[in-house]
Design a protein around this motif. Structure first.
Motif, PDB file in Angstrom:
ATOM      1  N   ASN A 236      44.496  44.233  35.591  1.00  0.00           N
ATOM      2  CA  ASN A 236      44.017  43.886  36.404  1.00  0.00           C
ATOM      3  C   ASN A 236      44.534  42.994  37.767  1.00  0.00           C
ATOM      4  O   ASN A 236      44.291  42.096  36.905  1.00  0.00           O
ATOM      5  CB  ASN A 236      42.471  43.743  35.999  1.00  0.00           C
ATOM      6  N   ASP A 237      43.437  43.080  38.463  1.00  0.00           N
ATOM      7  CA  ASP A 237      43.335  41.800  39.384  1.00  0.00           C
ATOM      8  C   ASP A 237      42.479  40.835  39.277  1.00  0.00           C
ATOM      9  O   ASP A 237      41.616  41.462  38.444  1.00  0.00           O
ATOM     10  CB  ASP A 237      42.838  41.944  40.858  1.00  0.00           C
ATOM     11  N   LEU A 238      42.681  39.204  39.130  1.00  0.00           N
ATOM     12  CA  LEU A 238      41.141  38.438  38.835  1.00  0.00           C
ATOM     13  C   LEU A 238      40.647  38.114  39.831  1.00  0.00           C
ATOM     14  O   LEU A 238      39.765  37.000  39.636  1.00  0.00           O
ATOM     15  CB  LEU A 238      43.010  37.382  38.448  1.00  0.00           C
ATOM     16  N   LEU A 239      40.624  38.294  40.728  1.00  0.00           N
ATOM     17  CA  LEU A 239      39.777  38.670  42.007  1.00  0.00           C
ATOM     18  C   LEU A 239      39.934  36.940  42.986  1.00  0.00           C
ATOM     19  O   LEU A 239      40.014  37.184  44.013  1.00  0.00           O
ATOM     20  CB  LEU A 239      38.368  38.388  41.422  1.00  0.00           C
ATOM     21  N   PHE A 240      40.487  36.016  41.794  1.00  0.00           N
ATOM     22  CA  PHE A 240      41.059  34.843  42.890  1.00  0.00           C
ATOM     23  C   PHE A 240      41.671  34.332  41.998  1.00  0.00           C
ATOM     24  O   PHE A 240      41.650  34.383  40.763  1.00  0.00           O
ATOM     25  CB  PHE A 240      40.138  34.382  43.218  1.00  0.00           C
ATOM     26  N   SER A 241      42.648  33.459  42.753  1.00  0.00           N
ATOM     27  CA  SER A 241      44.257  33.225  42.470  1.00  0.00           C
ATOM     28  C   SER A 241      43.958  31.875  41.385  1.00  0.00           C
ATOM     29  O   SER A 241      43.142  30.849  41.947  1.00  0.00           O
ATOM     30  CB  SER A 241      45.129  33.203  43.009  1.00  0.00           C
ATOM     31  N   GLY A 242      44.173  31.307  39.878  1.00  0.00           N
ATOM     32  CA  GLY A 242      44.107  30.672  39.112  1.00  0.00           C
ATOM     33  C   GLY A 242      44.935  29.604  39.816  1.00  0.00           C
ATOM     34  O   GLY A 242      44.795  28.028  40.009  1.00  0.00           O
ATOM     35  N   HIS A 243      46.335  30.238  40.211  1.00  0.00           N
ATOM     36  CA  HIS A 243      47.068  29.261  41.074  1.00  0.00           C
ATOM     37  C   HIS A 243      46.231  28.383  42.342  1.00  0.00           C
ATOM     38  O   HIS A 243      46.744  27.342  42.332  1.00  0.00           O
ATOM     39  CB  HIS A 243      48.377  29.433  41.345  1.00  0.00           C
ATOM     40  N   MET A 244      46.045  29.207  43.127  1.00  0.00           N
ATOM     41  CA  MET A 244      45.657  28.638  44.538  1.00  0.00           C
ATOM     42  C   MET A 244      44.496  27.801  44.195  1.00  0.00           C
ATOM     43  O   MET A 244      43.826  26.310  45.119  1.00  0.00           O
ATOM     44  CB  MET A 244      45.477  29.188  45.444  1.00  0.00           C
ATOM     45  N   PHE A 245      43.116  27.990  42.875  1.00  0.00           N
ATOM     46  CA  PHE A 245      42.223  27.205  42.686  1.00  0.00           C
ATOM     47  C   PHE A 245      43.250  25.665  42.560  1.00  0.00           C
ATOM     48  O   PHE A 245      42.192  24.667  42.699  1.00  0.00           O
ATOM     49  CB  PHE A 245      41.991  27.803  40.996  1.00  0.00           C
ATOM     50  N   VAL A 246      44.109  25.875  41.262  1.00  0.00           N
ATOM     51  CA  VAL A 246      44.209  24.650  40.804  1.00  0.00           C
ATOM     52  C   VAL A 246      44.965  23.669  42.306  1.00  0.00           C
ATOM     53  O   VAL A 246      44.981  22.226  42.111  1.00  0.00           O
ATOM     54  CB  VAL A 246      45.067  24.987  39.406  1.00  0.00           C
ATOM     55  N   ALA A 247      46.030  23.974  42.835  1.00  0.00           N
ATOM     56  CA  ALA A 247      46.272  23.770  44.266  1.00  0.00           C
ATOM     57  C   ALA A 247      45.479  23.540  44.905  1.00  0.00           C
ATOM     58  O   ALA A 247      45.652  22.042  45.048  1.00  0.00           O
ATOM     59  CB  ALA A 247      47.180  24.450  45.014  1.00  0.00           C
TER      60      ALA A 247
END
Length: 386
Positions: A236-247
């Motif tokens: 499933n899609d995660l609705l917002f990116s964890g990678h981009m959130f950390v970045a």
């Protein structure tokens, strides 16, 4: 209470140079693997040695001591949030199974269409730059770790542990919100081809976890613990990116604590990473946009009530308030020496008394450096990119 703003104190800009050197040397793995194998260990060794050497000369361990407990609590909170997210990922997979996407195609993504269309319009050199794996999640994590440790070198204001605690706390809040979002509304992944048929592992007494973790044939040979720590996005899609959130959190922390040209460059890395996430269909465009907005919003929000205050700054303001009339009179009299002496008193008032031979401070400083280095090492060795 809002934490006081942090200001850049490093006039030489060594922190920015070290950060760019780290990213550049790590990229050598694609350009020249031989040089990468030589230079990366040398860089790591240099950073660790410089950190250890600096420990006895750091004058603000008294500021770090009160925030040690919030730092530990924030770390535990973040780990709990990551565990909750991993369980939610596996739960969503268990509910729908690994083959539900066969009849559910990915959602159309105009952002990806645009980026792919630009491949035919832009010069090939620029297209290659956009495609290059310049920076990833582990780079952003390491950049923040360097920012936190730079308090030892007076590049950012103490306490460094306070900055780290706020970073982990904010990251945990974002992870919890993301997990609650994607587990309640399940959308098809932009990469349906990533998932293969289910696999029945041989985990002995832990075989019952297969119904929850739902391993695939490519991952079923791993241990259940390894599968849990390297949990991906499932089907499933995660609705917002964890990678981009950390970045984004790293960029926000860098901008607030250090600033300068290196902060602008890190934001450029964030944008480059976002377009690559979209281009390679790791996330939908909306996932990256929301992640960046959430990172900015949550970092600003936690700054409004973050309880860790800079005691040295409070002392400077208190001292400045006491000598305000004398300072104004000296300025009116054009007495530069008196102004300089009064400002020096303000600066000295912020210095925390610390006995060089204090056993408590030596024990605390040694334990802090050892603990943080071990946590960093474990984060990069036992998990996927930290």
């Amino acid at each position: 209470m809002r934490s006081p703003p942090r200001h850049r104190r490093d006039s030489s800009g060594w922190l920015g140079l070290a950060a760019m050197a780290y990213v550049g040397i790590d990229y050598l793995r694609y350009v020249s693997p031989v040089w990468h194998e030589l230079m990366q260990p040398a860089l790591w060794a240099g950073l660790v040695i410089a950190t250890i050497i600096r420990v006895p000369f750091y004058r603000h361990w008294s500021l770090e001591l009160p925030v040690a407990i919030p730092f530990i609590l924030s770390l535990l909170f973040m780990l709990s949030a990551l565990l909750f997210e991993a369980i939610c990922v596996r739960f969503a997979t268990a509910v729908l199974g690994l083959d539900w996407h066969n009849d559910t195609p990915p959602l159309p993504d105009v952002g990806q269409w645009l980026l792919l269309a630009l491949n035919e319009k832009l010069p090939q050199v620029l297209v290659n730059i956009l495609r290059a794996h310049v920076i990833g999640l582990h780079h952003f994590l390491m950049l923040f770790i360097m920012l936190g440790f730079s308090a030892l070198f007076n590049s950012v204001e103490a306490p460094g542990l306070g900055l780290g605690a706020r970073y982990m706390f904010t990251r945990a809040i974002g992870r919890l919100l993301r997990a609650l979002a994607f587990v309640s509304t399940i959308l098809p992944s932009p990469r349906p081809w990533d998932y293969s048929t289910e696999f029945q592992p041989q985990w002995g007494l832990m075989n019952f976890l297969a119904d929850f973790l739902r391993p695939t044939a490519s991952k079923g040979s791993s241990s259940w613990y390894n599968l849990l720590t390297k949990a991906g996005g499932g089907c499933n899609d995660l609705l917002f990116s964890g990678h981009m959130f950390v970045a984004t959190l790293t960029a926000m922390a860098w901008k607030e604590a250090y600033g300068g040209y290196s902060s602008a460059l890190i934001w450029m890395f964030v944008m480059h990473s976002a377009q690559r996430e979209i281009r390679e269909r790791y996330h939908y465009t909306v996932d990256c946009v929301i992640a960046i907005c959430m990172g900015i919003f949550l970092w600003k929000m936690t700054g409004l009530f973050w309880p860790i205050k800079d005691a040295s700054r409070a002392k400077r303001l208190d001292k400045l308030d006491k000598i305000q009339s004398r300072l104004l009179q000296a300025a009116k009299d054009s007495d530069i020496d008196a102004v300089r002496q009064l400002l020096n008193e303000v600066d000295l008032s912020s210095q925390v008394s610390q006995k060089p031979g204090s056993r408590l401070m030596w024990l605390f400083s040694g334990a802090t450096i050892f603990f943080t280095l071990v946590v960093v090492l474990l984060a990069f060795t036992l998990t996927s990119d930290g």
